[in-house]
Structure formats: structure tokens, C-alpha cells
Design a protein around this motif. Structure first.
Motif, short mmCIF file in Angstrom:
data_model
loop_
_atom_site.label_atom_id
_atom_site.label_comp_id
_atom_site.label_asym_id
_atom_site.label_seq_id
_atom_site.Cartn_x
_atom_site.Cartn_y
_atom_site.Cartn_z
N MET A 32 0.83 -1.21 0.00
CA MET A 32 0.00 0.00 0.00
C MET A 32 0.87 1.26 0.00
O MET A 32 0.57 2.24 -0.68
N LYS A 33 1.96 1.19 0.75
CA LYS A 33 2.89 2.32 0.77
C LYS A 33 3.55 2.49 -0.59
O LYS A 33 3.75 3.61 -1.07
N ARG A 34 3.86 1.38 -1.24
CA ARG A 34 4.47 1.42 -2.57
C ARG A 34 3.52 2.06 -3.58
O ARG A 34 3.95 2.81 -4.46
N LEU A 35 2.23 1.77 -3.44
CA LEU A 35 1.22 2.35 -4.34
C LEU A 35 0.78 3.75 -3.92
O LEU A 35 0.02 4.40 -4.64
N ARG A 36 1.26 4.19 -2.75
CA ARG A 36 0.81 5.46 -2.16
C ARG A 36 -0.71 5.45 -2.01
O ARG A 36 -1.40 6.42 -2.31
N MET A 37 -1.22 4.32 -1.54
CA MET A 37 -2.65 4.15 -1.32
C MET A 37 -2.96 4.26 0.17
O MET A 37 -2.40 3.54 0.99
N SER A 38 -3.82 5.18 0.51
CA SER A 38 -4.18 5.37 1.91
C SER A 38 -5.28 4.37 2.30
O SER A 38 -5.90 3.73 1.45
N THR A 39 -5.51 4.26 3.61
CA THR A 39 -6.58 3.38 4.08
C THR A 39 -7.94 3.88 3.58
O THR A 39 -8.85 3.09 3.33
N GLU A 40 -8.07 5.21 3.44
CA GLU A 40 -9.32 5.77 2.92
C GLU A 40 -9.53 5.36 1.46
O GLU A 40 -10.64 5.04 1.05
N ASP A 41 -8.43 5.37 0.67
CA ASP A 41 -8.53 4.93 -0.73
C ASP A 41 -8.96 3.47 -0.81
O ASP A 41 -9.81 3.10 -1.64
N LEU A 42 -8.37 2.64 0.05
CA LEU A 42 -8.71 1.22 0.05
C LEU A 42 -10.18 1.01 0.43
O LEU A 42 -10.90 0.26 -0.25
N SER A 43 -10.62 1.70 1.47
CA SER A 43 -12.01 1.56 1.91
C SER A 43 -12.98 2.04 0.85
O SER A 43 -14.04 1.44 0.63
N GLU A 44 -12.61 3.14 0.17
CA GLU A 44 -13.48 3.69 -0.86
C GLU A 44 -13.67 2.71 -2.02
O GLU A 44 -14.79 2.48 -2.49
#
Length: 235
Positions: A105-117
Motif C-alpha cells: 500500500m505504501k508502494r502504491l501510495r494508497m491510503s486506508t481511505e482509498d482502500l475503503s473507498e
């Protein structure tokens, strides 16, 4: 004014042809190389469109070169997996066996909010339902639920479901679709026979759907009074 109009129409046609040659994809499904080419084509086409002093060839030639390059790159990516991964990247697993991979997730620069969305957009409102989540090369997420969270299928319940084939729109706004007829393995004569039996003129049909088992549904066009009543109810 007339020259600008004609140049704009010509460039519009050229861009449509270029996009058709590159293949059918939505913006959200474009790979990296396709997105770059699309952006470049739009910028290149805008120059001769706005500046009538520029010859049209100065717009046509770069567009043709970009399209050829994209077709060649796409063909080479089909033959060479390493080259494809270099250009498009590779799918990344962000949830593996029910566990969130924070490093990915850090590699993709994906936040937990992005994942939940993204999960909510797939009607998943709890992380505990997810077994695997994979971010594809086009940025979309594919999700596999845990076995206990998956919907029961007919085969699991031992139910035999009849296969009626694909349902297609065979008439749209009074026009018969030969492509849909071929998918359903139906003929134009059959359509006309059904309409005659129902006492409906082809021009009066708004939508007619049918499947391979010859199940059909006809929706007639509304007349002006019905449309006005509908608009009044919505207004």
C-alpha cells in the motif's frame, strides 16, 4: 471562420480514427502507454485547430506516428512479458489471505481511505469480508471474498437454472440491430412475425429485447401526451 470549421471537422475525424485503431477502452481502463498517447494526440490536434496558419499535415503526421508507435508497442507487449511489465507494471496484492500488506500500500501510495473507498464501490463495507484484493495495472481493484462471505450460487444449492443465452436489444427506437440478432441467433423475419402477432408497428417500438430461447419483451414508444404527463410528474 469556414476554414476553421472545416479544419476542426477534419481533425475530429482523424482523432476518432486514431482512437479506434488503438482499440476500445474507457479512460479508466487505459494502460500507461495508451494514456500518454491519448494525451499527446489531444495536445497535438489542438495546435492546428486553433492556429489556422499551421498546415494540417503538421497535425496529421505526428498523430499518425503516435498511433503507429502505440500499435507496435502493443503488439510487442503481447510477445514479450518483460517488456509489458516494464511499460504497464504488474498487479499488486494489497490484501493477501485476509491481511493488509502495508508495504504494498505504501508502494502504491494508497491510503486506508482509498482502500475503503474502492471496497465500498464493490459493495464491501467490512475488511473482514475480503480474502484477496489486487490492484490491477489499470488502477482498478479486483476482490475475492472469503468463502463464508460469498453469495450462494445455484450450483452450491443444487438448483438447475435454464440457460436462455444472452438477452439483447434487438430493436432500439424503431431500428433493428443485426448485430444483436446474430448474438441471439434470431432472424429479422422472426422479429417481424412477433410484431405482427402483437399488432405493433416496428416504428412504434421503443425497445424490444429477446434471447436465444425466443423470449421477448416489447416496450412501446410513448406518445406526446404520455411524455408530457411523465415530465410533469418528475417536475
Amino acid at each position: 471562420m469556414t476554414i476553421s470549421f472545416i479544419r476542426t471537422i477534419l481533425l475530429y475525424i482523424v482523432i476518432i480514427v486514431a482512437v479506434r485503431l488503438m482499440g476500445k477502452r474507457q479512460i479508466s481502463e487505459l494502460q500507461t502507454s495508451e494514456l500518454v498517447v491519448t494525451l499527446l494526440i489531444s495536445d497535438i490536434a489542438a495546435i492546428p485547430m486553433q492556429d489556422t496558419g499551421q498546415p494540417l499535415v503538421s497535425g496529421f503526421l505526428p498523430i499518425a506516428v503516435l498511433v503507429c508507435c502505440e500499435i507496435l508497442v502493443s503488439a510487442f507487449m503481447l510477445k514479450n512479458m518483460k517488456f509489458r511489465r516494464m511499460i504497464c507494471g504488474k498487479p499488486i496484492v494489497v490484501i493477501n489471505d485476509g491481511r493488509i500488506d502495508q508495504a504494498q500500500m505504501k508502494r502504491l501510495r494508497m491510503s486506508t481511505e482509498d482502500l475503503s473507498e474502492q471496497l465500498r464501490q464493490m459493495n464491501i463495507f467490512s475488511l473482514s469480508e475480503v480474502a484477496y484484493a489486487i490492484v490491477e495495472t489499470n488502477g482498478k481493484m479486483s476482490v475475492m471474498k472469503k468463502p463464508a462471505e460469498q453469495s450462494a450460487t445455484a450450483s452450491m444449492l443444487g438448483i438447475v437454472v435454464p440457460d436462455n443465452g444472452i438477452e439483447c436489444v434487438v430493436i432500439s427506437d424503431g431500428q433493428i440491430s443485426n448485430f444483436s440478432l446474430s448474438l441471439c441467433r434470431l432472424s429479422e423475419d422472426w422479429i417481424k412475425g412477433v410484431l405482427k402477432g402483437e399488432g405493433v408497428e416496428q416504428s412504434d417500438v421503443f425497445i424490444m429485447t429477446a434471447d436465444c430461447k425466443r423470449n421477448y419483451k416489447i416496450i412501446r414508444k410513448q406518445d406526446r401526451q404520455e411524455m408530457k404527463k411523465s415530465e410533469a410528474r418528475q417536475g
